[in-house]
Design an enzyme around this catalytic site. Sequence first.
Site, PDB file in Angstrom:
ATOM      1  N   ASP A   1       0.738  -1.252  -0.173  1.00  0.00           N
ATOM      2  CA  ASP A   1       0.038  -0.002   0.018  1.00  0.00           C
ATOM      3  C   ASP A   1       0.877   1.306   0.170  1.00  0.00           C
ATOM      4  OD1 ASP A   1      -2.112   1.882   0.241  1.00  0.00           O
ATOM      5  OD2 ASP A   1      -2.785   1.168   2.165  1.00  0.00           O
TER       6      ASP A   1
ATOM      7  N   ASP B   1      -2.545   2.456  -6.404  1.00  0.00           N
ATOM      8  CA  ASP B   1      -1.587   2.719  -5.253  1.00  0.00           C
ATOM      9  C   ASP B   1      -1.602   1.367  -4.607  1.00  0.00           C
ATOM     10  OD1 ASP B   1      -4.004   3.057  -4.169  1.00  0.00           O
ATOM     11  OD2 ASP B   1      -3.483   4.678  -2.955  1.00  0.00           O
ATOM     12  N   GLU B   2      -2.072   0.458  -5.009  1.00  0.00           N
ATOM     13  CA  GLU B   2      -1.966  -1.041  -3.856  1.00  0.00           C
ATOM     14  C   GLU B   2      -2.202  -2.163  -4.875  1.00  0.00           C
ATOM     15  OE1 GLU B   2      -5.390  -1.841  -1.328  1.00  0.00           O
ATOM     16  OE2 GLU B   2      -6.434  -0.233  -2.118  1.00  0.00           O
TER      17      GLU B   2
END
Length: 427
Positions: free
Chosen positions: A17, A114-115
């Site tokens: 993350d 973003d993860e």
Amino acid sequence: MDGGVREKRGRIILHMDMNAFYCSVHAAVQPELYKGKPTAVAGSVELRKGIVVTSSYEARARGVKTGMTVRQAERVCPELILISPDFDLYRHYSRGFRRIAGAYTPQIESVSIDECFLDITGSSQFGTAIEIAEAIRRRVKEELGLPCSIGIGPNKLLAKMGSDMRKPDAVTVLRRRDVPKLLWGKPCQTLYGIGGKTAEKLLRMNIRTIGELAAADEKLLKDKFGVYGSWMKRAAHGQDDSTVEPVREAAKSVGHTTTLPADLTKREEFRRVLLNLADQTARRLRREGMMCRAVQITIRDPDMKTITRSHTVDVPTESADDVYKVACKLMDANWREGEPVRLLGITLQSLSPKTETPVQLDLFEYEEAPRKAELVSVLDRLRDKFGESAVLTAGMLTNDPSALIRNKKIRGTSLQTDFLREKEDGQ
């Protein structure tokens, strides 16, 4: 054991993350302007309109929260530095951290820009689970200048919960044996997959914590929530069977068509079929990790005359509801009441990876989007585990299924979706 994480014949999963991703990217690119300062990425910066998409940890410490209007954020933090979004830049850095992760395993499932999840069960040549996670975190910091939190667990659920436990820039191990001590005292809403509305319903049942959920009677949960209740109880014990699903080569389109066993002439009949088609195509779209910008319908009459009509949507979508609404509008515009139809189809076009597709939302949509996305994710997982008919919307129910399905056994009055699988298109 592998770094204290591997269970017998089990998996080792990482959840990666990126911390305050958008703001961190700007700080990495222009540290002299943004590093160590309270910043926020928001739309319509010049006009002081829009909402805060994300903020730096310095801004969060001053009371700035995601979802605030720009004016609200500036009131709580007058020194806040506002930044206009640059999605091309974010995509570049997103590819960068996934490239680093890919050096340790090909089993990578991108969840958003973003993860991502990584299955490193077969990556012992690079070290223990903790050594691999630390290597990835260190390289992302050194090569990209970005902080990230990495959770390590025997499944996706615990890996995700682990990455949320320590931020920013940390590696956390969460084993199943740690669940009672570390998670059971937390509110139900902190369990990945449980939203605010569900937590409120659990509270009314006097189930306040994850531990109380783990101890709850499964029959009681099933009576209240259906198969989702069983899933929640298993999750409260740290159990999760879902696998890391690497993104395959992207399809150019995703479609379903069905030849109907009898000619349909009524609007409500068409709408029920379109609802099922929209549900199936959108579900496949989400499974592929894609979003669409265009919806096409196919209509064929008993004389085999076929027409296709399409519409480009304003905002890319993966929602069955959005697809259904567009399909109904196209159907209403190109079909007259009483005209028989033998075949219907929906095809989703102009696809792009979800992780690389920016979606601009207004304030109301922004507040609703996480709740809807969480609900859809849970329902998808339930159907993956228990079958397509485990979850049906009200619009998929009919008192006369024989009018739409040929030689199918129906559970109760539920309209099964299997008949839609006569033809699946993915070019």
